[in-house]
Design a protein around this motif. Structure first.
Motif, PDB file in Angstrom:
ATOM      1  N   PHE A   1       0.857  -1.184   0.000  1.00 43.49           N
ATOM      2  CA  PHE A   1       0.000   0.000   0.000  1.00 43.49           C
ATOM      3  C   PHE A   1       0.898   1.240   0.000  1.00 43.49           C
ATOM      4  O   PHE A   1       2.088   1.161   0.300  1.00 43.49           O
ATOM      5  N   ILE A   2       0.316   2.380  -0.275  1.00 40.55           N
ATOM      6  CA  ILE A   2       1.055   3.642  -0.162  1.00 40.55           C
ATOM      7  C   ILE A   2       1.022   4.093   1.291  1.00 40.55           C
ATOM      8  O   ILE A   2      -0.013   3.958   1.959  1.00 40.55           O
ATOM      9  N   TYR A   3       2.137   4.601   1.764  1.00 37.42           N
ATOM     10  CA  TYR A   3       2.180   5.102   3.142  1.00 37.42           C
ATOM     11  C   TYR A   3       2.240   6.638   3.136  1.00 37.42           C
ATOM     12  O   TYR A   3       3.069   7.221   2.459  1.00 37.42           O
ATOM     13  N   VAL A   4       1.363   7.249   3.907  1.00 38.26           N
ATOM     14  CA  VAL A   4       1.417   8.712   4.046  1.00 38.26           C
ATOM     15  C   VAL A   4       1.491   9.101   5.518  1.00 38.26           C
ATOM     16  O   VAL A   4       0.618   8.757   6.324  1.00 38.26           O
ATOM     17  N   ASP A   5       2.540   9.836   5.854  1.00 40.79           N
ATOM     18  CA  ASP A   5       2.791  10.321   7.208  1.00 40.79           C
ATOM     19  C   ASP A   5       2.193  11.740   7.280  1.00 40.79           C
ATOM     20  O   ASP A   5       2.841  12.709   6.876  1.00 40.79           O
ATOM     21  N   SER A   6       0.949  11.840   7.753  1.00 40.50           N
ATOM     22  CA  SER A   6       0.299  13.162   7.725  1.00 40.50           C
ATOM     23  C   SER A   6       0.985  14.132   8.682  1.00 40.50           C
ATOM     24  O   SER A   6       0.993  15.339   8.454  1.00 40.50           O
ATOM     25  N   GLY A   7       1.602  13.591   9.750  1.00 33.41           N
ATOM     26  CA  GLY A   7       2.313  14.458  10.689  1.00 33.41           C
ATOM     27  C   GLY A   7       3.472  15.181  10.027  1.00 33.41           C
ATOM     28  O   GLY A   7       3.775  16.334  10.363  1.00 33.41           O
ATOM     29  N   ALA A   8       4.108  14.506   9.061  1.00 32.01           N
ATOM     30  CA  ALA A   8       5.235  15.134   8.365  1.00 32.01           C
ATOM     31  C   ALA A   8       4.766  16.385   7.627  1.00 32.01           C
ATOM     32  O   ALA A   8       5.509  17.368   7.499  1.00 32.01           O
ATOM     33  N   MET A   9       3.521  16.360   7.158  1.00 33.26           N
ATOM     34  CA  MET A   9       2.993  17.530   6.436  1.00 33.26           C
ATOM     35  C   MET A   9       2.844  18.714   7.399  1.00 33.26           C
ATOM     36  O   MET A   9       3.248  19.831   7.091  1.00 33.26           O
ATOM     37  N   TYR A  10       2.264  18.456   8.589  1.00 28.90           N
ATOM     38  CA  TYR A  10       2.115  19.543   9.567  1.00 28.90           C
ATOM     39  C   TYR A  10       3.485  20.031  10.038  1.00 28.90           C
ATOM     40  O   TYR A  10       3.688  21.223  10.267  1.00 28.90           O
ATOM     41  N   ARG A  11       4.422  19.088  10.150  1.00 29.56           N
ATOM     42  CA  ARG A  11       5.767  19.483  10.574  1.00 29.56           C
ATOM     43  C   ARG A  11       6.437  20.366   9.520  1.00 29.56           C
ATOM     44  O   ARG A  11       7.123  21.343   9.850  1.00 29.56           O
ATOM     45  N   ALA A  12       6.243  20.025   8.244  1.00 30.87           N
ATOM     46  CA  ALA A  12       6.859  20.830   7.182  1.00 30.87           C
ATOM     47  C   ALA A  12       6.239  22.234   7.140  1.00 30.87           C
ATOM     48  O   ALA A  12       6.943  23.227   6.929  1.00 30.87           O
ATOM     49  N   VAL A  13       4.941  22.311   7.369  1.00 34.30           N
ATOM     50  CA  VAL A  13       4.296  23.629   7.416  1.00 34.30           C
ATOM     51  C   VAL A  13       4.847  24.423   8.606  1.00 34.30           C
ATOM     52  O   VAL A  13       5.169  25.616   8.491  1.00 34.30           O
ATOM     53  N   ALA A  14       5.019  23.743   9.742  1.00 33.97           N
ATOM     54  CA  ALA A  14       5.567  24.431  10.927  1.00 33.97           C
ATOM     55  C   ALA A  14       6.979  24.928  10.654  1.00 33.97           C
ATOM     56  O   ALA A  14       7.353  26.038  11.080  1.00 33.97           O
ATOM     57  N   LEU A  15       7.755  24.142   9.921  1.00 32.47           N
ATOM     58  CA  LEU A  15       9.119  24.569   9.583  1.00 32.47           C
ATOM     59  C   LEU A  15       9.082  25.832   8.720  1.00 32.47           C
ATOM     60  O   LEU A  15       9.830  26.782   8.950  1.00 32.47           O
ATOM     61  N   TYR A  16       8.185  25.859   7.756  1.00 28.42           N
ATOM     62  CA  TYR A  16       8.045  27.049   6.900  1.00 28.42           C
ATOM     63  C   TYR A  16       7.648  28.261   7.745  1.00 28.42           C
ATOM     64  O   TYR A  16       8.196  29.354   7.586  1.00 28.42           O
ATOM     65  N   PHE A  17       6.714  28.052   8.664  1.00 26.89           N
ATOM     66  CA  PHE A  17       6.255  29.159   9.524  1.00 26.89           C
ATOM     67  C   PHE A  17       7.414  29.677  10.383  1.00 26.89           C
ATOM     68  O   PHE A  17       7.561  30.885  10.568  1.00 26.89           O
ATOM     69  N   LEU A  18       8.223  28.762  10.885  1.00 31.29           N
ATOM     70  CA  LEU A  18       9.372  29.151  11.723  1.00 31.29           C
ATOM     71  C   LEU A  18      10.376  29.964  10.909  1.00 31.29           C
ATOM     72  O   LEU A  18      10.820  31.034  11.330  1.00 31.29           O
ATOM     73  N   ARG A  19      10.725  29.424   9.761  1.00 28.66           N
ATOM     74  CA  ARG A  19      11.755  30.072   8.929  1.00 28.66           C
ATOM     75  C   ARG A  19      11.317  31.443   8.450  1.00 28.66           C
ATOM     76  O   ARG A  19      12.129  32.334   8.260  1.00 28.66           O
ATOM     77  N   ASN A  20      10.013  31.593   8.226  1.00 28.42           N
ATOM     78  CA  ASN A  20       9.518  32.841   7.646  1.00 28.42           C
ATOM     79  C   ASN A  20       8.813  33.728   8.660  1.00 28.42           C
ATOM     80  O   ASN A  20       8.148  34.709   8.280  1.00 28.42           O
ATOM     81  N   ASN A  21       8.988  33.390   9.941  1.00 27.73           N
ATOM     82  CA  ASN A  21       8.399  34.203  11.015  1.00 27.73           C
ATOM     83  C   ASN A  21       6.936  34.535  10.775  1.00 27.73           C
ATOM     84  O   ASN A  21       6.518  35.694  10.909  1.00 27.73           O
ATOM     85  N   ILE A  22       6.164  33.532  10.410  1.00 28.29           N
ATOM     86  CA  ILE A  22       4.741  33.782  10.138  1.00 28.29           C
ATOM     87  C   ILE A  22       4.027  34.062  11.464  1.00 28.29           C
ATOM     88  O   ILE A  22       4.166  33.315  12.431  1.00 28.29           O
ATOM     89  N   ASP A  23       3.273  35.134  11.468  1.00 29.66           N
ATOM     90  CA  ASP A  23       2.505  35.510  12.654  1.00 29.66           C
ATOM     91  C   ASP A  23       1.236  34.648  12.672  1.00 29.66           C
ATOM     92  O   ASP A  23       0.362  34.782  11.810  1.00 29.66           O
ATOM     93  N   MET A  24       1.133  33.784  13.674  1.00 34.39           N
ATOM     94  CA  MET A  24       0.049  32.805  13.683  1.00 34.39           C
ATOM     95  C   MET A  24      -1.311  33.402  14.020  1.00 34.39           C
ATOM     96  O   MET A  24      -2.321  32.705  13.986  1.00 34.39           O
ATOM     97  N   SER A  25      -1.341  34.695  14.341  1.00 33.94           N
ATOM     98  CA  SER A  25      -2.647  35.315  14.574  1.00 33.94           C
ATOM     99  C   SER A  25      -3.090  36.127  13.349  1.00 33.94           C
ATOM    100  O   SER A  25      -4.166  36.718  13.341  1.00 33.94           O
TER     101      SER A  25
END
Ligand code: CDP
Length: 224
Positions: free
Chosen positions: A30-54
């Protein structure tokens, strides 16, 4: 109606979901998808780009600029963020400390869930995460809800992180897991919870081989 099979695996932080999901996908092809990796990658982008979460305008703009892709090599998660391989960086503590807050944002979840549903539309798939059996694939044929003793979970994750992060402490890992479990189960949007029809798998005293067998015993009857 599509006839592909979806195995949804949800559960607490670091309780072996991805170990089981990978082994199961490999065994069943079967295909394996790690959905947590997707949220982690988004969090990394937010960290690197200082995204204001509000700031919802900034968030929407950021999501437009985030392109995630999985490259499966021997059922290990390889994920790229805008064509950069980030599989290792997303496991490190700065991302682990941020990810649950990012994953609680409505717009982030809406986008990730949409991408996840697309991946499971026509293919046999094993996906692990927090809301796979409740929100992403509420009609999955098999749902597992995994749990394990928090101390055992922290020890397992500590051993996993030590080679790439020799200064990390067991306490730090334990705290992070406890914090994420609290945030993930109490958030407003798609909190981590067991779907009514999910089978509980407590792997505190199980080896990876035993937990794989537990899952295979439940999935294989569907394949005949
Ligand atoms: O591997 P571990 O269990 O530590 O976590 P993960 O699966 O990599 O997920 C990291 C974080 O992403 C979780 O703590 C959740 O905050 C979030 N997540 C989520 O909200 N929904 C999912 N389907 C998967 C992960």
């Amino acid at each position: 109606m599509s006839s592909n099979i979806v195995v949804a695996i949800d559960g607490y932080s670091s309780c072996g979901k991805s170990t089981l999901a990978k082994a199961l996908a490999k065994k069943l092809h079967f295909i394996y998808v790690d959905s947590g990796a997707m949220y982690r990658a988004v969090a990394l982008y937010f960290l690197r780009n200082n995204i204001d979460m509000s700031d919802h305008v900034q968030i929407a703009e950021a999501l437009k600029n985030i392109h995630l892709n999985f490259h499966s090599r021997d059922y290990q998660t390889h994920i790229t963020l805008n064509d950069e391989e980030v599989s290792e960086e997303i496991r490190q503590m700065p991302v682990s400390d941020k990810v649950s807050a990012v994953a609680a944002i409505h717009e982030v979840r809406a986008e990730m869930v949409c991408q996840q549903q697309r991946m499971g539309k026509s293919k046999n798939i094993v996906m692990d995460g927090r809301d796979i059996g409740t929100v992403v694939f509420p009609h999955a044929q098999i749902k597992l809800f995994m749990t394990a003793d928090p101390k055992i979970r922290a020890e397992r994750r500590y051993k996993e992180l030590l080679p790439t992060n020799p200064t990390i402490t067991l306490e730090e890992v334990f705290e992070n897991l406890a914090h994420r479990d609290y945030a993930d189960t109490t958030r407003k949007e798609s909190p981590l919870t067991r779907a009514d029809d999910a089978i509980i798998l407590d792997n505190t005293d199980l080896t990876p081989v035993e937990q794989l067998q537990f899952a295979l015993d439940r999935v294989e009857p569907l394949l005949v």
